[in-house]
Design a protein around this motif. Structure first.
Motif, PDB file in Angstrom:
ATOM      1  N   SER A 116       3.872  -7.220  -7.065  1.00  0.00           N
ATOM      2  CA  SER A 116       2.707  -6.594  -6.449  1.00  0.00           C
ATOM      3  C   SER A 116       1.893  -7.698  -5.805  1.00  0.00           C
ATOM      4  O   SER A 116       1.508  -8.656  -6.477  1.00  0.00           O
ATOM      5  CB  SER A 116       1.852  -5.842  -7.475  1.00  0.00           C
ATOM      6  N   ARG A 139      -5.032  -5.067  -4.276  1.00  0.00           N
ATOM      7  CA  ARG A 139      -3.605  -4.951  -4.005  1.00  0.00           C
ATOM      8  C   ARG A 139      -3.358  -4.872  -2.496  1.00  0.00           C
ATOM      9  O   ARG A 139      -3.676  -3.876  -1.850  1.00  0.00           O
ATOM     10  CB  ARG A 139      -3.051  -3.705  -4.695  1.00  0.00           C
ATOM     11  N   ASP A 141      -0.426  -4.821  -1.137  1.00  0.00           N
ATOM     12  CA  ASP A 141       0.767  -4.037  -0.861  1.00  0.00           C
ATOM     13  C   ASP A 141       0.493  -2.543  -0.917  1.00  0.00           C
ATOM     14  O   ASP A 141       1.416  -1.735  -0.861  1.00  0.00           O
ATOM     15  CB  ASP A 141       1.889  -4.397  -1.833  1.00  0.00           C
ATOM     16  N   ARG A 142      -0.768  -2.165  -1.012  1.00  0.00           N
ATOM     17  CA  ARG A 142      -1.166  -0.762  -0.995  1.00  0.00           C
ATOM     18  C   ARG A 142      -1.929  -0.454   0.285  1.00  0.00           C
ATOM     19  O   ARG A 142      -2.270  -1.369   1.038  1.00  0.00           O
ATOM     20  CB  ARG A 142      -2.018  -0.441  -2.231  1.00  0.00           C
ATOM     21  N   PRO A 143      -2.218   0.814   0.552  1.00  0.00           N
ATOM     22  CA  PRO A 143      -2.861   1.163   1.818  1.00  0.00           C
ATOM     23  C   PRO A 143      -4.214   0.491   1.999  1.00  0.00           C
ATOM     24  O   PRO A 143      -4.842   0.022   1.047  1.00  0.00           O
ATOM     25  CB  PRO A 143      -3.024   2.694   1.713  1.00  0.00           C
ATOM     26  N   VAL A 144      -4.654   0.464   3.258  1.00  0.00           N
ATOM     27  CA  VAL A 144      -5.961  -0.098   3.595  1.00  0.00           C
ATOM     28  C   VAL A 144      -7.043   0.646   2.815  1.00  0.00           C
ATOM     29  O   VAL A 144      -6.932   1.837   2.542  1.00  0.00           O
ATOM     30  CB  VAL A 144      -6.201   0.006   5.109  1.00  0.00           C
ATOM     31  N   ASN A 145      -8.099  -0.093   2.473  1.00  0.00           N
ATOM     32  CA  ASN A 145      -9.217   0.454   1.691  1.00  0.00           C
ATOM     33  C   ASN A 145      -8.800   0.877   0.288  1.00  0.00           C
ATOM     34  O   ASN A 145      -9.335   1.837  -0.278  1.00  0.00           O
ATOM     35  CB  ASN A 145      -9.885   1.627   2.412  1.00  0.00           C
ATOM     36  N   SER A 146      -7.830   0.160  -0.274  1.00  0.00           N
ATOM     37  CA  SER A 146      -7.486   0.385  -1.674  1.00  0.00           C
ATOM     38  C   SER A 146      -8.676   0.007  -2.553  1.00  0.00           C
ATOM     39  O   SER A 146      -9.590  -0.685  -2.133  1.00  0.00           O
ATOM     40  CB  SER A 146      -6.269  -0.457  -2.063  1.00  0.00           C
ATOM     41  N   GLN A 492      -6.904  -7.006  11.048  1.00  0.00           N
ATOM     42  CA  GLN A 492      -6.999  -5.693  10.430  1.00  0.00           C
ATOM     43  C   GLN A 492      -8.007  -5.750   9.297  1.00  0.00           C
ATOM     44  O   GLN A 492      -7.933  -6.611   8.416  1.00  0.00           O
ATOM     45  CB  GLN A 492      -5.655  -5.220   9.888  1.00  0.00           C
ATOM     46  N   ARG A 494      -9.232  -4.721   5.946  1.00  0.00           N
ATOM     47  CA  ARG A 494      -8.659  -4.128   4.739  1.00  0.00           C
ATOM     48  C   ARG A 494      -9.723  -3.492   3.853  1.00  0.00           C
ATOM     49  O   ARG A 494      -9.464  -2.484   3.201  1.00  0.00           O
ATOM     50  CB  ARG A 494      -7.903  -5.181   3.940  1.00  0.00           C
ATOM     51  N   SER A 495     -10.894  -4.068   3.791  1.00  0.00           N
ATOM     52  CA  SER A 495     -11.981  -3.534   2.973  1.00  0.00           C
ATOM     53  C   SER A 495     -13.297  -3.924   3.620  1.00  0.00           C
ATOM     54  O   SER A 495     -13.568  -5.111   3.832  1.00  0.00           O
ATOM     55  CB  SER A 495     -11.896  -4.101   1.541  1.00  0.00           C
TER      56      SER A 495
END
Length: 499
Positions: A116, A139, A141-146, A492, A494-495
């Protein structure tokens, strides 16, 4: 007329020994006739006074059922408690990490035992210039805004007898692939007096999975010989060209508690297993990890806050001007197979910011010593943009990465006219080709991160790097997370920031 009504008396209910009596029940109570709603019914109101003797004297069928069910209930409660604690720990998050600059540690790790891709944030400086003592995971490897996951302090306090570092800022942190990261030194105080407060400790960070929850471990490297206490230094990790089972953590520069700036180079060899994990013995000690000074070992720190003859140093000495707030990246194997690392940017004092690039080539056969090679010359004290000759603005506390033969630089704090008070956060991206020695300007992007300095930053894979937080204009701390794709040269988010 007088009507006489016969009175009807309802027989009183037979008296029963109350379940909640403080006195023991009479003997042979199980021989009494029990009806529904009798003694074995316990409400929430009276259950607090329930006595053990009231349970064990239940009729035989009920006692048998109770003894059969009790272990089952205990097992179910245990399973439920474990699952709940794991679930709560896994969702131990409160929105997003507090806004901060200069995380004590920022690294992207990927445990091979439980893959992960995880960004780890630890400590740093929050609003009001206060030192944080927290840790968060994200994480990638998970979608954006995890969701961000906060790691409780008790989980950070390591496994069994292991210890953990004190909170800090302006330490050096470097990752090896995505297997582990190494941290050295830093500042726990932020405010004068600074005498005796900087750190000279070394820590290894590895990811692990504990009770279904992703977290990480700290392992301290205990050596007698080590670099002096410092902050605002830089480090990188490279693999040994001859022995693939050895990696080296390289450290250069920084400042001491008196304001002096270092010019020494240190190496920490680290032994690896077949999967590039750090070798740790049964006592949780790092195997064969010993610091050694490679260059500038006996020199005292340059008085960075005083006026020194930087022009003479720049002209007469074949080595970089001592600095802090710089960056180190691993060297390109194509460009210089023997080079250990590449040094870029940084500053000596409040008026001497730099934009040059050097690489360090250690002595052969592991001997002490080495040579510096200039890659891109310094624009000496530029006053206006035309003085830069197509080079980036001098800066410190930026993010730097390498992909193949290209160096990438983002952000930092910089300016012109040798006026530290006028310098501010930068949001530009620059590329430098190690083969052609050409700079490519990357102007500030309207779709990229805001200008910032002292962000947390790390690279993963061979084509992406991540930037977190930092300080923008008006001392505003940030907590957004951005990812840059080196192939497409695109950012991009991510958060997003909540600051």
């Amino acid at each position: 007329h007088t009507i006489t009504m016969a009175s009807t008396t309802t027989p009183a209910a037979p008296l029963r020994q109350p379940l909640l009596s403080s006195t023991p029940p009479p003997p042979h109570r199980h021989d009494q006739n029990l009806t529904a709603g009798g003694d074995m019914y316990v409400t929430a109101r009276n259950s607090r006074n329930l006595q053990w003797s009231d349970i064990i004297v239940a009729p035989y069928p009920l006692r048998l059922t109770g003894f059969v069910m009790l272990p089952i209930v205990i097992v179910l409660i245990s399973i439920s408690a474990y699952a709940t604690s794991a679930y709560v720990a896994n969702l131990q998050w409160k929105g997003k990490p507090p806004c901060r600059k200069s995380p004590g540690a920022f690294a992207i790790l990927n445990s091979k035992a439980s893959p992960s891709l995880t960004a780890i944030i630890w400590s740093g400086v929050s609003k009001g210039e206060k030192l944080l003592h927290d840790a968060w995971l994200y994480r990638l490897d998970r979608p954006v805004n995890s969701r961000w996951i906060r790691i409780p302090h008790d989980d950070l306090a390591s496994h069994h007898h292991l210890s953990m570092p004190q909170p800090r800022t302006k330490s050096s942190i470097a990752t090896f692939g995505d297997s582990f990261a190494v941290m050295f030194g830093g500042d726990p105080n932020l405010q004068p007096p600074l005498e005796g407060v900087f750190f000279d400790d070394t820590w290894i960070i590895t990811e692990r999975k504990d009770k279904l929850v992703k977290t990480f471990h700290w392992y301290q490297v205990n050596t007698t010989v080590k670099p002096k206490k410092r902050r605002a230094h830089a480090a990188t990790i490279t693999r040994d060209a001859k022995n693939r089972s050895v990696a080296s953590y390289w450290l250069y520069g920084g400042r001491n508690e008196s304001g002096g700036v270092f010019r020494d180079v240190w190496q920490l060899p680290l032994e690896l297993d077949d999967e590039d994990n750090i070798l740790i013995d049964a006592n949780s000690s790092i195997i064969n990890a010993n610091w050694r000074c490679v260059y500038g070992c006996n020199d005292t720190a340059v008085a960075g806050w005083e006026l020194i003859d930087v022009w003479k140093w720049w002209k007469d000495r074949d080595e970089p001007i001592p600095r802090k707030g710089h960056s180190l990246t691993s060297s390109s194997s194509k460009n210089a197979p023997a080079a250990a690392f590449i040094l870029a940017f940084g500053r000596l004092n409040n008026w001497m910011y730099m934009n040059d690039i050097w690489q360090f080539v250690p002595a052969v056969d592991g001997d002490s010593g080495g040579t510096w090679q200039l890659i891109s010359a310094l624009d000496f004290l530029p006053n206006k943009t035309s003085d830069l000759n197509g080079h980036p603005m001098p800066r410190d506390h930026h993010a730097a990465f390498r992909k193949d033969d290209t160096l990438y630089f983002f952000g930092g704090r910089g300016g012109l006219n040798q006026s530290h008070d006028l310098y501010g956060p930068l949001g530009d991206l620059w590329k430098f080709n190690l083969t052609t020695s050409n700079w490519e300007s990357g102007n500030e992007s309207t779709t990229g991160p805001a200008a910032r300095w002292l962000p947390g930053a790390d690279k993963y894979g061979n084509g992406r790097f991540v930037v977190f937080g930092g300080e923008s204009y008006d001392e505003k701390k940030l907590n957004d997370l951005w990812e840059f794709d080196m192939e497409s040269s695109t950012w991009q988010l991510r958060s997003s920031s909540t600051c």
